[in-house]
Motif scaffolding. Structure first.
Motif, PDB file in Angstrom:
ATOM      1  N   LEU A 116       0.822  -1.222   0.000  1.00  0.00           N
ATOM      2  CA  LEU A 116       0.000   0.000   0.000  1.00  0.00           C
ATOM      3  C   LEU A 116       0.856   1.272   0.000  1.00  0.00           C
ATOM      4  CD1 LEU A 116      -2.815  -0.961   2.513  1.00  0.00           C
ATOM      5  CD2 LEU A 116      -3.139  -0.266   0.136  1.00  0.00           C
ATOM      6  N   SER A 117       2.058   1.187   0.530  1.00  0.00           N
ATOM      7  CA  SER A 117       2.908   2.380   0.607  1.00  0.00           C
ATOM      8  C   SER A 117       3.405   2.806  -0.771  1.00  0.00           C
ATOM      9  CB  SER A 117       4.084   2.134   1.541  1.00  0.00           C
ATOM     10  OG  SER A 117       4.968   1.218   0.963  1.00  0.00           O
ATOM     11  N   ARG A 118       3.256   1.935  -1.785  1.00  0.00           N
ATOM     12  CA  ARG A 118       3.709   2.307  -3.134  1.00  0.00           C
ATOM     13  C   ARG A 118       2.749   3.292  -3.787  1.00  0.00           C
ATOM     14  NH1 ARG A 118       5.289  -3.790  -4.746  1.00  0.00           N
ATOM     15  NH2 ARG A 118       7.021  -3.961  -3.308  1.00  0.00           N
ATOM     16  N   TRP A 119       1.508   3.326  -3.365  1.00  0.00           N
ATOM     17  CA  TRP A 119       0.540   4.262  -3.957  1.00  0.00           C
ATOM     18  C   TRP A 119       0.939   5.719  -3.712  1.00  0.00           C
ATOM     19  CZ3 TRP A 119      -5.182   2.187  -3.511  1.00  0.00           C
ATOM     20  CH2 TRP A 119      -5.249   0.938  -4.122  1.00  0.00           C
ATOM     21  N   PRO A 120       1.158   6.101  -2.446  1.00  0.00           N
ATOM     22  CA  PRO A 120       1.586   7.496  -2.256  1.00  0.00           C
ATOM     23  C   PRO A 120       2.911   7.816  -2.938  1.00  0.00           C
ATOM     24  CG  PRO A 120       1.705   6.265  -0.188  1.00  0.00           C
ATOM     25  CD  PRO A 120       0.957   5.420  -1.157  1.00  0.00           C
ATOM     26  N   LEU A 121       3.818   6.822  -3.005  1.00  0.00           N
ATOM     27  CA  LEU A 121       5.093   7.074  -3.689  1.00  0.00           C
ATOM     28  C   LEU A 121       4.854   7.370  -5.166  1.00  0.00           C
ATOM     29  CD1 LEU A 121       7.423   4.330  -2.140  1.00  0.00           C
ATOM     30  CD2 LEU A 121       7.281   6.740  -1.566  1.00  0.00           C
ATOM     31  N   ALA A 122       3.920   6.604  -5.775  1.00  0.00           N
ATOM     32  CA  ALA A 122       3.599   6.833  -7.196  1.00  0.00           C
ATOM     33  C   ALA A 122       3.004   8.226  -7.383  1.00  0.00           C
ATOM     34  CB  ALA A 122       2.633   5.766  -7.678  1.00  0.00           C
ATOM     35  N   VAL A 123       2.130   8.635  -6.447  1.00  0.00           N
ATOM     36  CA  VAL A 123       1.512   9.974  -6.546  1.00  0.00           C
ATOM     37  C   VAL A 123       2.591  11.049  -6.420  1.00  0.00           C
ATOM     38  CG1 VAL A 123      -0.052  11.590  -5.408  1.00  0.00           C
ATOM     39  CG2 VAL A 123      -0.743   9.214  -5.717  1.00  0.00           C
ATOM     40  N   ILE A 124       3.476  10.886  -5.437  1.00  0.00           N
ATOM     41  CA  ILE A 124       4.520  11.897  -5.197  1.00  0.00           C
ATOM     42  C   ILE A 124       5.400  12.062  -6.439  1.00  0.00           C
ATOM     43  CG2 ILE A 124       6.643  12.351  -3.900  1.00  0.00           C
ATOM     44  CD1 ILE A 124       5.210  10.988  -1.477  1.00  0.00           C
ATOM     45  N   ILE A 125       5.872  10.935  -6.986  1.00  0.00           N
ATOM     46  CA  ILE A 125       6.781  11.020  -8.146  1.00  0.00           C
ATOM     47  C   ILE A 125       6.031  11.575  -9.352  1.00  0.00           C
ATOM     48  CG2 ILE A 125       8.153   9.661  -9.775  1.00  0.00           C
ATOM     49  CD1 ILE A 125       9.021   7.934  -7.484  1.00  0.00           C
TER      50      ILE A 125
ATOM     51  N   ILE B 200      21.839  14.815  -2.323  1.00  0.00           N
ATOM     52  CA  ILE B 200      21.422  15.330  -1.012  1.00  0.00           C
ATOM     53  C   ILE B 200      20.110  16.100  -1.086  1.00  0.00           C
ATOM     54  CG2 ILE B 200      23.762  15.492  -0.106  1.00  0.00           C
ATOM     55  CD1 ILE B 200      23.127  18.672  -0.497  1.00  0.00           C
ATOM     56  N   GLN B 201      19.360  15.890  -2.178  1.00  0.00           N
ATOM     57  CA  GLN B 201      18.101  16.617  -2.316  1.00  0.00           C
ATOM     58  C   GLN B 201      16.907  15.686  -2.141  1.00  0.00           C
ATOM     59  OE1 GLN B 201      17.673  20.320  -3.434  1.00  0.00           O
ATOM     60  NE2 GLN B 201      19.345  19.962  -2.048  1.00  0.00           N
ATOM     61  N   ASP B 202      15.740  16.309  -1.938  1.00  0.00           N
ATOM     62  CA  ASP B 202      14.505  15.548  -1.739  1.00  0.00           C
ATOM     63  C   ASP B 202      13.972  15.088  -3.097  1.00  0.00           C
ATOM     64  OD1 ASP B 202      12.420  14.395  -0.392  1.00  0.00           O
ATOM     65  OD2 ASP B 202      11.807  16.212   0.673  1.00  0.00           O
ATOM     66  N   ILE B 203      12.824  14.452  -3.070  1.00  0.00           N
ATOM     67  CA  ILE B 203      12.277  13.850  -4.285  1.00  0.00           C
ATOM     68  C   ILE B 203      11.758  14.902  -5.271  1.00  0.00           C
ATOM     69  CG2 ILE B 203       9.904  13.553  -3.455  1.00  0.00           C
ATOM     70  CD1 ILE B 203      12.017  10.934  -5.331  1.00  0.00           C
ATOM     71  N   ASP B 204      11.590  16.160  -4.831  1.00  0.00           N
ATOM     72  CA  ASP B 204      11.156  17.201  -5.770  1.00  0.00           C
ATOM     73  C   ASP B 204      12.276  17.620  -6.713  1.00  0.00           C
ATOM     74  OD1 ASP B 204      12.607  18.342  -3.765  1.00  0.00           O
ATOM     75  OD2 ASP B 204      11.467  20.199  -3.710  1.00  0.00           O
ATOM     76  N   GLU B 205      13.481  17.104  -6.505  1.00  0.00           N
ATOM     77  CA  GLU B 205      14.605  17.377  -7.412  1.00  0.00           C
ATOM     78  C   GLU B 205      14.672  16.225  -8.416  1.00  0.00           C
ATOM     79  OE1 GLU B 205      17.096  19.814  -7.902  1.00  0.00           O
ATOM     80  OE2 GLU B 205      17.416  18.428  -9.571  1.00  0.00           O
ATOM     81  N   ALA B 234      19.397  11.010   2.355  1.00  0.00           N
ATOM     82  CA  ALA B 234      19.280  12.228   3.161  1.00  0.00           C
ATOM     83  C   ALA B 234      17.841  12.562   3.557  1.00  0.00           C
ATOM     84  CB  ALA B 234      19.887  13.408   2.409  1.00  0.00           C
ATOM     85  N   TYR B 235      16.862  12.175   2.768  1.00  0.00           N
ATOM     86  CA  TYR B 235      15.465  12.580   3.053  1.00  0.00           C
ATOM     87  C   TYR B 235      14.561  11.350   3.182  1.00  0.00           C
ATOM     88  CZ  TYR B 235      16.295  17.535   2.318  1.00  0.00           C
ATOM     89  OH  TYR B 235      16.732  18.827   2.455  1.00  0.00           O
ATOM     90  N   PRO B 236      13.461  11.470   3.921  1.00  0.00           N
ATOM     91  CA  PRO B 236      12.607  10.309   4.174  1.00  0.00           C
ATOM     92  C   PRO B 236      11.959   9.700   2.929  1.00  0.00           C
ATOM     93  CG  PRO B 236      12.094  12.074   5.721  1.00  0.00           C
ATOM     94  CD  PRO B 236      13.036  12.640   4.707  1.00  0.00           C
ATOM     95  N   ILE B 237      11.410  10.542   2.023  1.00  0.00           N
ATOM     96  CA  ILE B 237      10.716   9.965   0.862  1.00  0.00           C
ATOM     97  C   ILE B 237      11.707   9.255  -0.073  1.00  0.00           C
ATOM     98  CG2 ILE B 237       9.267  10.477  -1.140  1.00  0.00           C
ATOM     99  CD1 ILE B 237       7.699  10.808   1.375  1.00  0.00           C
ATOM    100  N   PRO B 238      12.837   9.890  -0.437  1.00  0.00           N
ATOM    101  CA  PRO B 238      13.819   9.147  -1.237  1.00  0.00           C
ATOM    102  C   PRO B 238      14.315   7.889  -0.522  1.00  0.00           C
ATOM    103  CG  PRO B 238      14.324  11.470  -1.316  1.00  0.00           C
ATOM    104  CD  PRO B 238      13.245  11.302  -0.298  1.00  0.00           C
TER     105      PRO B 238
END
Lengths: 232, 392
Positions: A116-125, B200-205, B234-238
């Motif tokens: 389930l955690s892959r869904w938000p990752l897909a949205v974010i990217i 060293i950047q977040d996923i918005d890079e 460096a960041y949680p989402i990456p």
């Protein structure tokens, strides 16, 4: 010499020396400074993000929407339309969607629901890829190409020479990044010219940046000598 | 008075002062308030989100250069023709236009303007309105951006479908990317881990996204060679995505059981805390290969120099122009700028990605042609193309 009596300056100075000790070799003092730095900064980042991102951008609007009371001022909020109406200037209950997506990121900590955690990752990217595409096309692609369109002959010899060198450097550098042909023949000559332009610019950038780093080092030494040891 | 001054001179000075006194008294009288400006006009700013209105007016008749009756103008806005009024801006004398860019779209506003000076303020003649900022669905100043994007997407889609249909385009060898496999092979021979640093950047890079895509291919190689990989993030989402990528690499290599969740670790978003941690890893774990891919800033030289001192083979790739020189100097191979984005297609060999690379190549040719044509047109005094590409 007038050594500082400020505890904060002593801590900063000792930690600076601990980090500098890495220049000799890895040692327990450096390890202590490293772990302290990583731990404090990671903890600070988490707390900072909770209070400056999660609370004002998610929790507060949801509380305002569903309770009718502003959680900061405790004043009653005039509710116009339903919770999804968005008519009081924020997105109100729509924040539930990013909230749920955010919670889903933590599901990976539970073994079975990890997918389930892959869904938000897909949205974010997906969201960032979309935002960046138009941003780059506007700011980096079209704006830079437009700024490169200049007369090659202006009547002044040096200005014209500068414009021609710039255009040749730009075109050949672009050809260096051409992947679907071997860099042979005319393309090879152009690509080699392009890499010469790139290396010259890197050399200039190297010297410039090294100077700025040296100024940072000087600033640190000034702190040790003036603020800590009190030598002026 | 000094001794010896002639009495006739004293009398002359006294007479002059007495004669001048009425004139001084006349200058001390307060000046009249300036007459108000007139003809306040408003117009919605086109090609925006409805957040701005342009306002023009005729200057006060007393606002002439050097007169000094008008010090400035006060522009106010209200929701009705009779107020209440909110200050929009305070403007200098001789100003007859401004833009109010702090309005809500589709909301009716009324404006009034007054002139003020040493003599005070005269009430405004009238208010102007309703002025409404309307949002534009299409920003016509960005037509060129749309054209370039549409052409780019059409090219990429065409070459992707062609590649999927069996016409896989040729991609030349890239030494820096080939060196990644060489570095992993060397780490395998030495029995040491591979260190992969995704910037060293977040996923918005977008470079971080590219680095994480490359990580999947690198993890597949390390899984195949049975070499441990270390990925400090460096960041949680990456960090979360890096875990997924490494896991996916091991699964695709047919060795899912070899995946170690601890191979990917979260460090700290603080730039130099991250650099300090990586320096420690380089010296203590002694990885034989350092792969720096993504967005880097001031820590680039610290990392590359420390890595160089350990004797590890180093491959770096970044699109941060100011950091490239440091990687070029301290690393064995460096992927310059766009090569970082090409690396994922090159390493994976995936027809769709390679097709996208070919599409980007054709766009580069179009850009070169645009630059050359534009320069020739500018040389002959034709500015049409340059103006068309001017955006807001």
């Amino acid at each position: 010499m007038n050594v500082s009596h400020d505890l904060g300056i002593w801590v900063a100075a000792l930690l600076t020396l601990f980090v500098f000790s890495f220049l000799y070799k890895d040692n327990p003092l450096y390890k202590f400074a490293e772990h302290l730095f990583v731990g404090v900064s990671a903890g600070y980042y988490i707390v900072l993000n909770f209070w400056t991102v999660v609370m004002p951008n998610l929790i507060d609007p949801l509380v305002r929407t569903f309770t009718g009371v502003d959680p900061v001022t405790h004043a009653k909020v005039v509710q116009v339309g339903g919770p999804f109406a968005g008519s009081i200037g924020d997105y109100r209950a729509w924040f539930l969607i990013p909230g749920i997506l955010g919670v889903l990121l933590f599901v990976r900590l539970i073994g079975r629901g990890e997918w389930l955690s892959r869904w938000p990752l897909a949205v974010i990217i997906g969201v960032y890829a979309g935002l960046k595409t138009t941003g780059f096309a506007h700011g980096d692609l079209v704006a830079q190409v437009q700024a490169s369109l200049q007369p090659l002959w202006t009547g002044d010899l040096w200005t014209s020479f500068n414009a021609i060198v710039f255009t040749v450097g730009l075109v050949t550098s672009l050809l260096f990044f051409f992947y679907s042909r071997e860099h042979k023949g005319a393309l090879g000559v152009a690509a080699r010219t392009g890499i010469v332009f790139l290396m010259v610019s890197f050399g200039a950038g190297y010297g410039y940046t090294v100077m700025s780093r040296l100024s940072l080092l000087i600033g640190r030494f000034q702190f040790l000598i003036e603020d800590w040891l009190g030598i002026k | 008075m000094r001794r010896g001054t002639p009495s006739w001179l004293f009398a002359l000075v006294l007479t002059s002062l007495l004669c001048a006194a009425p004139a001084v008294q006349a200058q001390a009288e307060p000046p009249a308030a300036p007459r108000p400006p007139s003809g306040l006009m408003f117009a919605d700013i086109p090609d925006d989100a409805g957040s701005a209105v342009k306002l023009d007016w005729r200057l006060s008749p007393d606002d002439s250069a050097g007169v000094g009756v008008v010090t400035g103008y006060v522009l106010e806005r209200g929701d009705s023709p009779v107020g209440p009024w909110t200050l929009v801006d305070s403007l200098l004398a001789r100003t007859s236009t401004t833009v109010d860019n702090r309005i809500k779209r589709n909301h009716a506003y009324f404006y009034r303007i007054t002139a003020y000076g040493p003599g005070g303020t005269t009430p405004a003649l009238a208010s102007a309105g309703p002025a409404i900022g309307r949002e534009s669905w299409f920003n016509s100043t960005r037509t060129s951006v749309l054209v370039f994007l549409v052409v780019f997407f059409l090219l990429v889609l065409y070459y992707m479908s062609a590649a999927q249909g069996g016409k896989k385009p040729f991609v030349r060898r890239l030494a820096g990317i080939d060196a990644i496999e060489e570095a992993i092979g060397r780490a395998t021979e030495m029995g040491r881990p591979v260190l992969y640093v995704p910037g060293i950047q977040d996923i918005d890079e977008i470079q971080t996204v590219a680095a994480l895509v490359i990580l999947e291919s690198v993890a597949r190689m390390t899984a195949r060679y049975e070499t441990p990989i270390r990925v400090p993030v460096a960041y949680p989402i990456p960090f979360t995505i890096a875990q997924e990528m490494v896991k996916s690499g091991y699964v695709n290599a047919g060795r899912p059981e070899a995946y170690e969740p601890d191979s990917v670790s979260f460090v700290s978003p603080e730039q130099f805390a991250y650099a300090a941690k990586l320096s420690g890893i380089m010296l203590r774990d002694k990885p034989a290969a350092h792969l720096f891919m993504g967005s880097f800033y001031g820590e680039s030289l610290l990392l590359a120099e420390t890595g160089f001192a350990t004797g590890a083979i180093q491959v770096a790739g970044t699109a941060n122009v100011h950091q490239l020189p440091f990687f070029v100097v301290a690393c064995d191979y460096t992927l310059i700028g766009e090569e970082l984005f090409a690396a994922s297609a090159y390493l994976s060999g995936e027809p769709r990605l390679v097709g996208g690379l070919k599409g980007a190549d054709v766009l580069k040719l179009l850009i070169i042609v645009t630059i050359l044509v534009g320069c020739v047109l500018e040389t002959f005094g034709h500015h049409g193309l340059t103006q068309w590409m001017q955006t807001q």
